[in-house]
Design a protein around this motif. Sequence first.
Motif, mmCIF file in Angstrom:
data_model
loop_
_atom_site.group_PDB
_atom_site.id
_atom_site.type_symbol
_atom_site.label_atom_id
_atom_site.label_comp_id
_atom_site.label_asym_id
_atom_site.label_seq_id
_atom_site.Cartn_x
_atom_site.Cartn_y
_atom_site.Cartn_z
ATOM 1 N N LEU A 350 -12.565 6.197 9.104
ATOM 2 C CA LEU A 350 -11.754 5.127 8.513
ATOM 3 C C LEU A 350 -10.660 4.706 9.484
ATOM 4 O O LEU A 350 -9.922 5.560 9.997
ATOM 5 N N ARG A 351 -10.551 3.410 9.725
ATOM 6 C CA ARG A 351 -9.451 2.926 10.548
ATOM 7 C C ARG A 351 -8.154 3.241 9.822
ATOM 8 O O ARG A 351 -8.004 2.927 8.631
ATOM 9 N N CYS A 352 -7.231 3.843 10.543
ATOM 10 C CA CYS A 352 -6.001 4.257 9.882
ATOM 11 C C CYS A 352 -4.810 4.125 10.818
ATOM 12 O O CYS A 352 -4.962 4.014 12.037
ATOM 13 N N THR A 353 -3.640 4.121 10.191
ATOM 14 C CA THR A 353 -2.378 4.129 10.924
ATOM 15 C C THR A 353 -1.823 5.548 10.832
ATOM 16 O O THR A 353 -1.891 6.171 9.773
ATOM 17 N N LEU A 354 -1.302 6.050 11.935
ATOM 18 C CA LEU A 354 -0.740 7.405 11.950
ATOM 19 C C LEU A 354 0.782 7.334 11.952
ATOM 20 O O LEU A 354 1.364 6.478 12.612
ATOM 21 N N ALA A 355 1.395 8.234 11.203
ATOM 22 C CA ALA A 355 2.855 8.340 11.235
ATOM 23 C C ALA A 355 3.225 9.791 10.979
ATOM 24 O O ALA A 355 2.591 10.469 10.160
ATOM 25 N N SER A 356 4.236 10.280 11.685
ATOM 26 C CA SER A 356 4.653 11.658 11.421
ATOM 27 C C SER A 356 5.912 11.623 10.570
ATOM 28 O O SER A 356 6.721 10.710 10.679
ATOM 29 N N ASP A 357 6.046 12.614 9.678
ATOM 30 C CA ASP A 357 7.237 12.646 8.822
ATOM 31 C C ASP A 357 8.260 13.628 9.394
ATOM 32 O O ASP A 357 8.022 14.276 10.424
#
Length: 410
Positions: A350-357
Amino acid sequence: MNEFPQHIGLDEARALARGVAAARTLPVERIALDASYGRVLAEDLHAPHAQPPFANSAMDGFALHGAELPTDGERTFRLAGEVFAGAVVVPTVEAGCCVRITTGAPLPPGADTVVIKENVRVDGDEVRIPAGQRAGANVRPAGEDFAAGDAALAAGTPLRAAQVAVLAAFGVAEVAVRRAARVALFSTGDELAPPGAALGFGQIRDSNRPMLAALLREAGAGIVHSAHLRDERDTLRERLRAAARDVDLIVTSGGVSAGEADHLPGLVRELGRIHFWKVRIKPGMPVLFGEIGGTPIFALPGNPVSCAATFLALVRPTLDALCGRRAAPPRLHARLAEAVHKSHARAEGLRCTLASDADGALWARPHARQGSAMLRGLAAADALALIPEQARELAAGSVVEVLPLPGWTD
Ligand code: AMP
Ligand code: MG
């Protein structure tokens, strides 16, 4: 007609292709260090000398004998000279004396300690040093980084900036690396308009060939043939046969499904052999891997997202194996930011956006539109989130593997 596995899993497909490539590791060549960035090191490097080669100062300050440091109050040392980085004449530090020293300068005989300049008071040739300094401080011993003979870099290591620096630090001017892979790149399809011409009815632009060229470049490969070919069996046969003679890998897009104009599977079987066709992934299921005259060939599906996904999941690791890259890059995992429902049994990227918390967890947020023909989502994506085969429902927070798109951290 050879027997070949069909509908295999992604891991099996990757292992098969990497195995074929590893048996055809590219030859070794010696090139200038300046040209080595992005190549794979072909020989182990053992440190030819200690690094640093001599004990030196880690700070700007004053070199002295640590046993003479005061335990309370302060003590005055006589300034007996100076030694700067690159100095060839180095004064000896006698009892009760110190020498002004800069970072990287050789530690003078008699000294084993550097007191940083911020901690002393200088008055003419008197240097007052307060208590609280540590004997042995601020000195980089010879061989602290590498002892002579240490294993410094292993064959199979990709040469990035830091590895190039290690080679340079040991005075290596020419380095043994694997030759860059020579690749032939063909996009196929009668609907692809030639660049520059107006779009006729039913035509689209060829976006796969420039995309694959960029992905190949990211992988350090050189493209020696690049062309758009029509869905004509005879033309395709001739071009594939010719390319197989002078490249290390052929990559094609389109024409690998089961339609009437899908000539790739039949031609690879006719000219060579198929290692596998169709992998249990979405997008990219029709991908084929084989060889023609001993040259490996990947036939990737034409849908742009399928094309990119199969490149990343299969072609890239295979290229790495061809180049003798020792270890596969580390696998990366993230938590799904949303629940995922999958209606089929295949693995899905799945095309996705990554972000770290703030807690250090990495989150993958799948995009709403996942069509395999949709470039918009691919251009906006950081990675493919890999939903495993068996999974149908994954709750938000589930951990999945993610396959980053090149440059996602830039
Ligand atoms: P194919 O794999 O040949 O059946 O093509 C699948 C889909 O991808 C079709 O909609 C094609 O028009 C499209 N396609 C094929 N090749 C390309 C290409 N080079 N660039 C963009 N789209 C393509
Ligand atoms: Mg086609």
